[in-house]
Design a protein around this motif. Sequence first.
Motif, PDB file in Angstrom:
ATOM      1  N   LEU A  10       0.852  -1.180   0.000  1.00 28.21           N
ATOM      2  CA  LEU A  10       0.000   0.000   0.000  1.00 28.21           C
ATOM      3  C   LEU A  10       0.888   1.229   0.000  1.00 28.21           C
ATOM      4  CD1 LEU A  10      -2.942   1.138   0.433  1.00 28.21           C
ATOM      5  CD2 LEU A  10      -2.377   1.159   2.872  1.00 28.21           C
ATOM      6  N   ILE A  11       0.658   2.154  -0.943  1.00 24.97           N
ATOM      7  CA  ILE A  11       1.445   3.391  -0.940  1.00 24.97           C
ATOM      8  C   ILE A  11       0.610   4.594  -0.503  1.00 24.97           C
ATOM      9  CG2 ILE A  11       3.263   2.680  -2.522  1.00 24.97           C
ATOM     10  CD1 ILE A  11       1.756   3.992  -4.804  1.00 24.97           C
ATOM     11  N   LEU A  12      -0.718   4.547  -0.732  1.00 28.62           N
ATOM     12  CA  LEU A  12      -1.608   5.603  -0.270  1.00 28.62           C
ATOM     13  C   LEU A  12      -2.916   4.982   0.191  1.00 28.62           C
ATOM     14  CD1 LEU A  12      -1.225   8.226  -3.166  1.00 28.62           C
ATOM     15  CD2 LEU A  12      -0.269   8.420  -0.868  1.00 28.62           C
ATOM     16  N   ASP A  13      -3.350   5.348   1.398  1.00 27.75           N
ATOM     17  CA  ASP A  13      -4.653   4.861   1.849  1.00 27.75           C
ATOM     18  C   ASP A  13      -5.723   5.921   1.551  1.00 27.75           C
ATOM     19  OD1 ASP A  13      -4.554   6.820   3.884  1.00 27.75           O
ATOM     20  OD2 ASP A  13      -3.901   5.379   5.400  1.00 27.75           O
ATOM     21  N   GLN A  14      -6.962   5.644   1.901  1.00 30.76           N
ATOM     22  CA  GLN A  14      -8.066   6.535   1.577  1.00 30.76           C
ATOM     23  C   GLN A  14      -7.855   7.940   2.154  1.00 30.76           C
ATOM     24  OE1 GLN A  14     -11.986   5.007   2.279  1.00 30.76           O
ATOM     25  NE2 GLN A  14     -12.950   6.996   2.031  1.00 30.76           N
ATOM     26  N   SER A  15      -7.468   8.002   3.401  1.00 28.75           N
ATOM     27  CA  SER A  15      -7.256   9.289   4.050  1.00 28.75           C
ATOM     28  C   SER A  15      -6.161  10.099   3.341  1.00 28.75           C
ATOM     29  CB  SER A  15      -6.883   9.049   5.515  1.00 28.75           C
ATOM     30  OG  SER A  15      -6.416  10.221   6.101  1.00 28.75           O
ATOM     31  N   GLN A  16      -5.069   9.433   2.999  1.00 30.62           N
ATOM     32  CA  GLN A  16      -3.968  10.115   2.313  1.00 30.62           C
ATOM     33  C   GLN A  16      -4.395  10.600   0.928  1.00 30.62           C
ATOM     34  OE1 GLN A  16      -1.388   6.718   2.800  1.00 30.62           O
ATOM     35  NE2 GLN A  16       0.002   7.874   4.128  1.00 30.62           N
ATOM     36  N   ILE A  17      -5.165   9.779   0.206  1.00 36.84           N
ATOM     37  CA  ILE A  17      -5.633  10.179  -1.125  1.00 36.84           C
ATOM     38  C   ILE A  17      -6.562  11.384  -1.010  1.00 36.84           C
ATOM     39  CG2 ILE A  17      -7.106   9.482  -3.068  1.00 36.84           C
ATOM     40  CD1 ILE A  17      -5.754   6.693  -2.879  1.00 36.84           C
ATOM     41  N   GLU A  18      -7.439  11.373  -0.021  1.00 39.44           N
ATOM     42  CA  GLU A  18      -8.340  12.514   0.168  1.00 39.44           C
ATOM     43  C   GLU A  18      -7.556  13.780   0.499  1.00 39.44           C
ATOM     44  OE1 GLU A  18     -11.161  10.964   3.009  1.00 39.44           O
ATOM     45  OE2 GLU A  18     -12.199   9.813   1.454  1.00 39.44           O
ATOM     46  N   GLN A  19      -6.496  13.657   1.296  1.00 36.40           N
ATOM     47  CA  GLN A  19      -5.634  14.815   1.600  1.00 36.40           C
ATOM     48  C   GLN A  19      -4.959  15.324   0.327  1.00 36.40           C
ATOM     49  OE1 GLN A  19      -2.988  13.179   4.549  1.00 36.40           O
ATOM     50  NE2 GLN A  19      -4.317  13.769   6.262  1.00 36.40           N
ATOM     51  N   LYS A  20      -4.482  14.418  -0.501  1.00 38.05           N
ATOM     52  CA  LYS A  20      -3.808  14.807  -1.741  1.00 38.05           C
ATOM     53  C   LYS A  20      -4.788  15.521  -2.674  1.00 38.05           C
ATOM     54  CE  LYS A  20      -0.048  12.144  -0.858  1.00 38.05           C
ATOM     55  NZ  LYS A  20       0.798  12.889   0.038  1.00 38.05           N
ATOM     56  N   ILE A  21      -6.017  15.015  -2.766  1.00 38.01           N
ATOM     57  CA  ILE A  21      -7.032  15.643  -3.623  1.00 38.01           C
ATOM     58  C   ILE A  21      -7.336  17.054  -3.127  1.00 38.01           C
ATOM     59  CG2 ILE A  21      -9.488  15.540  -4.252  1.00 38.01           C
ATOM     60  CD1 ILE A  21      -9.084  12.438  -4.470  1.00 38.01           C
TER      61      ILE A  21
END
Length: 171
Positions: A10-21
Motif C-alpha cells: 500500500l502506498i496511499l490509503d483513503q485518508s492520504q488520497i483525500e488529503q492529496k485531492i
Amino acid sequence: MTPQTQHQSLILDQSQIEQKITRMAYEMYEQNFEEQELVLAGIYQNGYTLAQKLAAKLESISPIKVQLLQVRIDKTAPLEAPVTLSPEGVTIEDKNVVLVDDVLNTGKTLAYTLNKLLPQNPKKVEVATLVDRHHPLYPVAATYTGYSLATTLQERVEVVLTESEIAAYLV
C-alpha cells in the motif's frame, strides 16, 4: 482490480488520497483564481473518477465553476481508435483545461490526448495526476501531483477509486 491480498504494498490509503485531492484542488484554485470556469478532462476510468473528486473539492473551496469532460483513449494502442470527449459539443476554446489521470508514467496517454485538445485552442492546458512515476518518454509533466514515486519499469502502480475502496498500491 485485483484482490487486496494480491497487492505488494500500500502506498496511499483513503485518508492520504483525500488529503492529496484537497491539496491539489487548492493548488488548482491558486493557479486559476482569476478564472470563472475551469475544465477538468479526466482520462476514463480512474482519471475521470479523480477529476470528479477534484471538481467536487474545487467547487466547495472556490467560486470557480468546473466543467467535467470524460476522455476515452485506448491506452495500449492510442492510434487504433479515435480519442473521444464526452459530453460532445463542449467547447474548450479559450478556457483553462486540466487533463487528469490517476498515474503519470511515460506521458504517452496524455500526449495523445493533447492531440485531441490542442486543435480546439484552449487558453492553457495543465496536467494533474495522483501518482507521478517519473518515467517520461514524452514531453509531458504534471502541473499538480498528489504523490511522487520513483519506481522501476517492471513495477506498476494500481490506483483503486471505487465506492468500497480508495487506495493506491505498488504492484
